[in-house]
Design a protein around this motif. Structure first.
Motif, PDB file in Angstrom:
ATOM      1  N   ILE A   1     -35.831  15.126 -31.433  1.00  0.00           N
ATOM      2  CA  ILE A   1     -37.005  14.316 -31.761  1.00  0.00           C
ATOM      3  C   ILE A   1     -37.950  14.343 -30.560  1.00  0.00           C
ATOM      4  CG2 ILE A   1     -37.875  12.053 -32.410  1.00  0.00           C
ATOM      5  CD1 ILE A   1     -35.141  11.429 -33.601  1.00  0.00           C
ATOM      6  N   LYS A   2     -39.125  14.928 -30.764  1.00  0.00           N
ATOM      7  CA  LYS A   2     -40.128  14.977 -29.706  1.00  0.00           C
ATOM      8  C   LYS A   2     -41.211  13.932 -29.989  1.00  0.00           C
ATOM      9  CE  LYS A   2     -39.438  19.946 -28.963  1.00  0.00           C
ATOM     10  NZ  LYS A   2     -40.107  21.277 -28.851  1.00  0.00           N
ATOM     11  N   LYS A   3     -42.267  13.942 -29.180  1.00  0.00           N
ATOM     12  CA  LYS A   3     -43.328  12.960 -29.353  1.00  0.00           C
ATOM     13  C   LYS A   3     -44.054  13.160 -30.678  1.00  0.00           C
ATOM     14  CE  LYS A   3     -47.478  11.092 -27.167  1.00  0.00           C
ATOM     15  NZ  LYS A   3     -48.419  11.186 -26.004  1.00  0.00           N
ATOM     16  N   ASN A   4     -44.390  14.409 -31.006  1.00  0.00           N
ATOM     17  CA  ASN A   4     -45.179  14.693 -32.208  1.00  0.00           C
ATOM     18  C   ASN A   4     -44.512  15.709 -33.132  1.00  0.00           C
ATOM     19  OD1 ASN A   4     -47.413  13.014 -31.489  1.00  0.00           O
ATOM     20  ND2 ASN A   4     -48.077  14.584 -30.041  1.00  0.00           N
ATOM     21  N   GLU A   5     -43.232  15.929 -32.938  1.00  0.00           N
ATOM     22  CA  GLU A   5     -42.538  16.928 -33.756  1.00  0.00           C
ATOM     23  C   GLU A   5     -41.042  16.658 -33.745  1.00  0.00           C
ATOM     24  OE1 GLU A   5     -43.094  21.658 -33.947  1.00  0.00           O
ATOM     25  OE2 GLU A   5     -41.908  21.022 -32.197  1.00  0.00           O
TER      26      GLU A   5
ATOM     27  N   LEU B   1     -39.067  27.248 -40.735  1.00  0.00           N
ATOM     28  CA  LEU B   1     -39.503  28.269 -39.790  1.00  0.00           C
ATOM     29  C   LEU B   1     -38.337  28.659 -38.886  1.00  0.00           C
ATOM     30  CD1 LEU B   1     -41.892  29.932 -38.593  1.00  0.00           C
ATOM     31  CD2 LEU B   1     -42.292  28.016 -37.027  1.00  0.00           C
ATOM     32  N   ASN B   2     -38.053  29.961 -38.854  1.00  0.00           N
ATOM     33  CA  ASN B   2     -36.993  30.491 -37.979  1.00  0.00           C
ATOM     34  C   ASN B   2     -35.658  29.779 -38.186  1.00  0.00           C
ATOM     35  OD1 ASN B   2     -38.828  32.316 -36.819  1.00  0.00           O
ATOM     36  ND2 ASN B   2     -39.454  30.822 -35.268  1.00  0.00           N
ATOM     37  N   GLU B   3     -35.291  29.600 -39.461  1.00  0.00           N
ATOM     38  CA  GLU B   3     -34.007  28.992 -39.846  1.00  0.00           C
ATOM     39  C   GLU B   3     -33.877  27.522 -39.456  1.00  0.00           C
ATOM     40  OE1 GLU B   3     -32.049  30.770 -41.776  1.00  0.00           O
ATOM     41  OE2 GLU B   3     -33.492  32.422 -41.567  1.00  0.00           O
ATOM     42  N   LYS B   4     -34.986  26.899 -39.105  1.00  0.00           N
ATOM     43  CA  LYS B   4     -35.000  25.468 -38.789  1.00  0.00           C
ATOM     44  C   LYS B   4     -36.015  24.763 -39.683  1.00  0.00           C
ATOM     45  CE  LYS B   4     -32.315  25.762 -35.019  1.00  0.00           C
ATOM     46  NZ  LYS B   4     -31.034  25.050 -34.833  1.00  0.00           N
ATOM     47  N   ILE B   5     -35.941  23.432 -39.730  1.00  0.00           N
ATOM     48  CA  ILE B   5     -36.922  22.618 -40.420  1.00  0.00           C
ATOM     49  C   ILE B   5     -37.701  21.820 -39.377  1.00  0.00           C
ATOM     50  CG2 ILE B   5     -37.290  20.667 -41.972  1.00  0.00           C
ATOM     51  CD1 ILE B   5     -36.595  23.197 -43.439  1.00  0.00           C
ATOM     52  N   PHE B   6     -39.018  21.853 -39.489  1.00  0.00           N
ATOM     53  CA  PHE B   6     -39.878  21.166 -38.533  1.00  0.00           C
ATOM     54  C   PHE B   6     -40.652  20.056 -39.244  1.00  0.00           C
ATOM     55  CE2 PHE B   6     -38.975  25.175 -36.606  1.00  0.00           C
ATOM     56  CZ  PHE B   6     -38.976  24.946 -35.236  1.00  0.00           C
ATOM     57  N   LEU B   7     -40.588  18.856 -38.689  1.00  0.00           N
ATOM     58  CA  LEU B   7     -41.360  17.725 -39.182  1.00  0.00           C
ATOM     59  C   LEU B   7     -42.568  17.537 -38.281  1.00  0.00           C
ATOM     60  CD1 LEU B   7     -38.544  15.093 -39.882  1.00  0.00           C
ATOM     61  CD2 LEU B   7     -39.233  17.049 -41.278  1.00  0.00           C
ATOM     62  N   ASP B   8     -43.740  17.290 -38.873  1.00  0.00           N
ATOM     63  CA  ASP B   8     -44.951  17.154 -38.076  1.00  0.00           C
ATOM     64  C   ASP B   8     -45.084  15.755 -37.473  1.00  0.00           C
ATOM     65  OD1 ASP B   8     -45.760  15.500 -40.147  1.00  0.00           O
ATOM     66  OD2 ASP B   8     -47.288  16.876 -40.925  1.00  0.00           O
ATOM     67  N   LYS B   9     -46.240  15.486 -36.915  1.00  0.00           N
ATOM     68  CA  LYS B   9     -46.494  14.218 -36.234  1.00  0.00           C
ATOM     69  C   LYS B   9     -46.302  13.024 -37.162  1.00  0.00           C
ATOM     70  CE  LYS B   9     -50.213  11.801 -33.751  1.00  0.00           C
ATOM     71  NZ  LYS B   9     -51.614  11.924 -33.245  1.00  0.00           N
ATOM     72  N   ASN B  10     -46.862  13.106 -38.384  1.00  0.00           N
ATOM     73  CA  ASN B  10     -46.765  11.984 -39.319  1.00  0.00           C
ATOM     74  C   ASN B  10     -45.332  11.730 -39.759  1.00  0.00           C
ATOM     75  OD1 ASN B  10     -49.565  11.542 -39.338  1.00  0.00           O
ATOM     76  ND2 ASN B  10     -49.880  13.069 -40.947  1.00  0.00           N
ATOM     77  N   GLU B  11     -44.598  12.803 -40.036  1.00  0.00           N
ATOM     78  CA  GLU B  11     -43.207  12.652 -40.468  1.00  0.00           C
ATOM     79  C   GLU B  11     -42.321  12.179 -39.319  1.00  0.00           C
ATOM     80  OE1 GLU B  11     -42.230  13.153 -43.908  1.00  0.00           O
ATOM     81  OE2 GLU B  11     -44.401  12.882 -43.781  1.00  0.00           O
ATOM     82  N   THR B  12     -42.636  12.602 -38.118  1.00  0.00           N
ATOM     83  CA  THR B  12     -41.891  12.136 -36.944  1.00  0.00           C
ATOM     84  C   THR B  12     -42.109  10.642 -36.735  1.00  0.00           C
ATOM     85  OG1 THR B  12     -41.991  14.311 -35.868  1.00  0.00           O
ATOM     86  CG2 THR B  12     -41.601  12.409 -34.445  1.00  0.00           C
ATOM     87  N   ALA B  13     -43.334  10.180 -36.979  1.00  0.00           N
ATOM     88  CA  ALA B  13     -43.619   8.746 -36.883  1.00  0.00           C
ATOM     89  C   ALA B  13     -42.810   7.974 -37.921  1.00  0.00           C
ATOM     90  CB  ALA B  13     -45.110   8.499 -37.065  1.00  0.00           C
ATOM     91  N   HIS B  14     -42.724   8.496 -39.139  1.00  0.00           N
ATOM     92  CA  HIS B  14     -41.921   7.874 -40.196  1.00  0.00           C
ATOM     93  C   HIS B  14     -40.456   7.826 -39.778  1.00  0.00           C
ATOM     94  CE1 HIS B  14     -40.246   8.248 -44.582  1.00  0.00           C
ATOM     95  NE2 HIS B  14     -39.962   7.092 -44.041  1.00  0.00           N
TER      96      HIS B  14
END
Length: 230
Positions: A52-56, A10-23
């Motif tokens: 690295i954010k809390k859920n993203e 999205l918008n030339e970036k890659i975003f990891l969701d809550k589950n992937e951030t936990a991993h």
């Protein structure tokens, strides 16, 4: 599990969701570390962790590669709705064995009727990460009455006399093979009586197999027969 992650572009970036951030946090990766991310459509991203954010997690793309491997023939699996834990095992293994499409239908003996595919999609993501499968199989619901339109249908029927080997020997380099697996309670007599004549009914032999075992066994035979994984 390999340290590969599922993300969205999205918008030339890659975003990891809550589950992937936990991993990401479990394996102790930090900002500015490089990781490999895939999106399930065949794109493989080499990324640098930006935030690295809390859920993203937000990642900067360094390089993009395209996964081009194909497995032929295309194998579509039609699964009668059954207990989720057993369906999960089957779907995990079908992903590892590189099934192309998965369709879930409600049979007359299905004890459950699923309204959402989200749990199954999560299973596909986790299994794809473990087996480094960069191209997710499609998964969708299907209606039993639409079976008449599928290509090269092979139905697992305990009452059948024919074998899978015999049927495969009659198929001339098919582009698609469709496997129909009944729910864990099996097919009803009414369903079997109304199967179109062109369906290939096969029996897996004199051994009684559980629902998920029969599916995994059949997929393994197809891979071996067609040499799909090489």
């Amino acid at each position: 599990m390999p340290n590969i992650f599922y993300g969205k572009f999205l918008n030339e970036k890659i975003f990891l969701d809550k589950n992937e951030t936990a991993h990401l946090k479990i394996v102790r990766l930090k900002e500015n570390d490089e990781i490999k991310v895939f999106d399930g459509t065949g794109n493989i991203f080499l990324c640098k962790i930006e935030k690295i954010k809390k859920n993203e997690t937000i990642c900067e793309i360094i390089e993009i590669k395209r996964y081009t491997k194909t497995f032929k023939p295309q194998i579509d699996f039609y699964i009668g709705a059954s207990k989720f834990d057993r369906m999960k095992i089957l779907i995990e293994k079908l992903v590892e064995l590189r099934v192309n499409n998965i369709f879930i239908y409600s049979g007359q003996k299905s004890q459950l009727k699923f309204k959402s595919l989200e749990k199954f999609k999560k299973t596909i993501i986790e299994s794809s990460k473990q087996s480094e499968n960069y191209l997710f199989p499609k998964i969708d619901f299907f209606k039993f009455e639409n079976f008449k339109d599928i290509k090269n249908p092979i139905i697992l029927d305990l009452t059948a006399q024919n074998t899978l080997k015999n049927i495969l020997n009659t198929l001339n380099q098919p582009e698609i093979v469709s496997v129909i697996l009944g729910p864990d309670m099996g097919f009803s007599k009414n369903e079997l009586n109304n199967i179109p004549n062109h369906f290939h009914r096969i029996n897996l032999g004199n051994t009684i197999m559980r629902f998920e075992t029969a599916g995994i066994y059949t997929m393994s035979i197809l891979n071996y027969y067609y040499n799909r994984l090489y």
